[in-house]
Design a protein around this motif. Sequence first.
Motif, short mmCIF file in Angstrom:
data_model
loop_
_atom_site.label_atom_id
_atom_site.label_comp_id
_atom_site.label_asym_id
_atom_site.label_seq_id
_atom_site.Cartn_x
_atom_site.Cartn_y
_atom_site.Cartn_z
N ASP A 117 0.96 -1.51 -0.15
CA ASP A 117 -0.25 0.02 0.02
C ASP A 117 1.49 1.09 0.23
O ASP A 117 2.03 1.20 0.18
N ALA A 118 0.62 2.08 -1.18
CA ALA A 118 1.01 3.52 -0.84
C ALA A 118 1.84 3.76 0.41
O ALA A 118 2.17 4.92 0.48
N HIS A 119 0.80 4.27 1.22
CA HIS A 119 1.35 5.15 3.08
C HIS A 119 1.93 4.49 3.19
O HIS A 119 3.17 4.71 4.13
N HIS A 120 2.53 2.81 3.36
CA HIS A 120 4.19 2.10 3.59
C HIS A 120 5.64 2.46 2.97
O HIS A 120 6.48 2.52 3.61
N ILE A 121 4.90 2.79 1.51
CA ILE A 121 6.18 2.64 1.01
C ILE A 121 7.53 3.99 1.31
O ILE A 121 8.98 3.21 1.18
N PRO A 122 7.04 5.42 2.44
CA PRO A 122 8.12 5.86 2.82
C PRO A 122 9.27 5.22 3.26
O PRO A 122 10.18 5.59 4.03
N ARG A 123 8.25 4.27 4.63
CA ARG A 123 8.84 3.77 5.78
C ARG A 123 9.75 2.23 5.65
O ARG A 123 9.85 1.71 6.63
N LEU A 124 9.23 1.79 4.29
CA LEU A 124 9.79 0.14 3.72
C LEU A 124 11.44 0.56 4.52
O LEU A 124 11.66 -0.23 4.97
N THR A 125 12.50 1.47 4.60
CA THR A 125 13.57 0.91 4.08
C THR A 125 13.97 1.50 5.75
O THR A 125 15.18 1.48 6.17
N GLU A 126 12.94 1.96 6.44
CA GLU A 126 13.56 2.60 8.42
C GLU A 126 13.69 1.14 9.10
O GLU A 126 13.42 -0.19 8.31
N ARG A 127 14.56 1.36 9.98
CA ARG A 127 14.51 -0.45 10.81
C ARG A 127 13.63 -1.13 11.59
O ARG A 127 13.02 -0.26 11.85
N PHE A 128 13.62 -1.70 11.35
CA PHE A 128 11.97 -2.96 11.65
C PHE A 128 10.96 -2.25 11.23
O PHE A 128 9.73 -3.12 11.60
N TYR A 129 11.14 -1.56 10.33
CA TYR A 129 9.69 -1.87 9.72
C TYR A 129 9.49 -2.85 9.00
O TYR A 129 9.45 -2.91 7.73
N ARG A 130 7.64 -3.34 9.12
CA ARG A 130 7.22 -4.00 8.19
C ARG A 130 5.77 -3.33 8.51
O ARG A 130 5.17 -3.35 8.61
N VAL A 131 5.53 -4.31 6.82
CA VAL A 131 4.41 -3.48 6.23
C VAL A 131 3.28 -4.37 7.07
O VAL A 131 1.97 -4.24 7.38
N ASP A 132 3.64 -5.95 7.10
CA ASP A 132 2.45 -6.80 7.81
C ASP A 132 3.52 -7.68 9.28
O ASP A 132 4.37 -8.65 8.59
N GLU A 133 3.60 -7.75 10.43
CA GLU A 133 4.48 -7.93 11.33
C GLU A 133 4.26 -9.38 10.72
O GLU A 133 5.29 -10.55 10.55
#
Length: 444
Positions: free
Chosen positions: A367-383
């Motif tokens: 989903d578009a709103h996850h994309i800017p945060r994907l390269t943050e450490r431990f960020y997961r779209v769906d745990e």
Amino acid sequence: MLSDWHSALKRLTLIFLALLLAGWLVGAPALVVLAGTIVYLIYHLRQLRRLYNWLRDNQNSEPSPPPEGRGIWGFIFDGIYLLQRRERDALTHLRSIIDKAQESTGALEMAVVMISSKNGLEWWNPAASRLLGFQSPKDRNQPVTNLVREPQFITYYNTGHFNSPLKLSSPVNPTLMLEFQITSFGEGERLMLVRDISQLHRLEMMRKDFVGNVSHELRTPITVITGYLETMLDDRQNIPPRWGRPLEQMYQQSQRMEHIIRDLLTLSQLETRSASKQLSAVQLQSLLRDIKQDAEQISQAKKQIFKLDCDPDLYIRGNINELYSAISNLAINAAKYTQPGGSIELSAVRNANGLRITVSDNGPGIDAHHIPRLTERFYRVDESRSTDTGGTGLGLAIVKHVLARHGGFLDISSKVGKGSQFSCQLPADRVLTAEQATARAKTD
Ligand code: ADP
């Protein structure tokens, strides 16, 4: 004003008529008019001399009141006086604004430096003398790159791209860490702001060291635990049945911890070690082929279709291990998150900005709103999805760091239900042809 002018004209006409009449009465009108004109001229010349003297005396001092004058001359004297006063007031106002601006920037902890369009130092505040060692008036008009001589600063200054600040130690005190921010203004002039970030830098170094040290210290105990669990599970027949499931779960979790520690160590090395100067010419097609084979191996059971599209003539100047780790992270992610039977493509093309290596899949998408945060450490779209697939949430952070060390960046585009594209954009100066790569190999 206009009335002054009209009455002056009227007076002049009356004087000439009176002179003509007097001349006619004495029988010599031309002579009388000439004499009158001379007197009139002498009067105006005297007024001009008074004006001249007054302007001369006022040149370098506070304007003194104008000489008394009547009629049109009175108006001229007063008018000039008014203009002089207005100009003086505007100048005083401007000077007070400049004084205030200099006073306030003088009190700043941050160095403020104004640089002319010819790159010479125009003005700087006391903090600039303290942080950068600029001396007044000796360094005025000196090129800034003669005073801050670090090659990193010279390259940063000359490229003219000031989107992100530059971190550098102080040229006068190497224990100080400074952050340089430059903005262009006016006609080629530049404003340079320099901040002392030593404290922040120390904290950041402590954080990096802490993560590195903890990961390093945890690696051995976790390896030992995983090893023992593996041995116990290999000898399953001798384990009481009720211990079977807990041991399996312990083994899975300790493996997960091992992966997290491995990724944290990789990240910490990428952050603390400076980029290697010894770079090799990597043939992109063979690198992508190896990565494709690894990903195929991992996803064997999912029967996914892998494709590779890369010109064999494309070479890239970089650190092969780092590039391998970054692109294989993307390929393994694609294999992990794409459904069985899905397709994954690895491709590389030259474009206007250099080279673009893309890993695309027809998986679930993001989903578009996850994309800017994907390269943050431990960020997961769906745990749950990520833990099911053994993800650590650190893979894309590693990719981002590797690309930054190669002067590039990660570009992600995705559509839910359609798939994702993860593209590594690398600058043109990293791309080589087969001929250039062979020539490089010879000189190396
Ligand atoms: P992880 O180890 O969890 O895979 P990453 O940093 O590699 O961590 O990825 C971050 C998140 O981005 C993942 O948890 C996953 O949700 C999402 N992601 C990464 N690649 C893909 C992909 N190809 N398709 C769908 N989601 C993806």
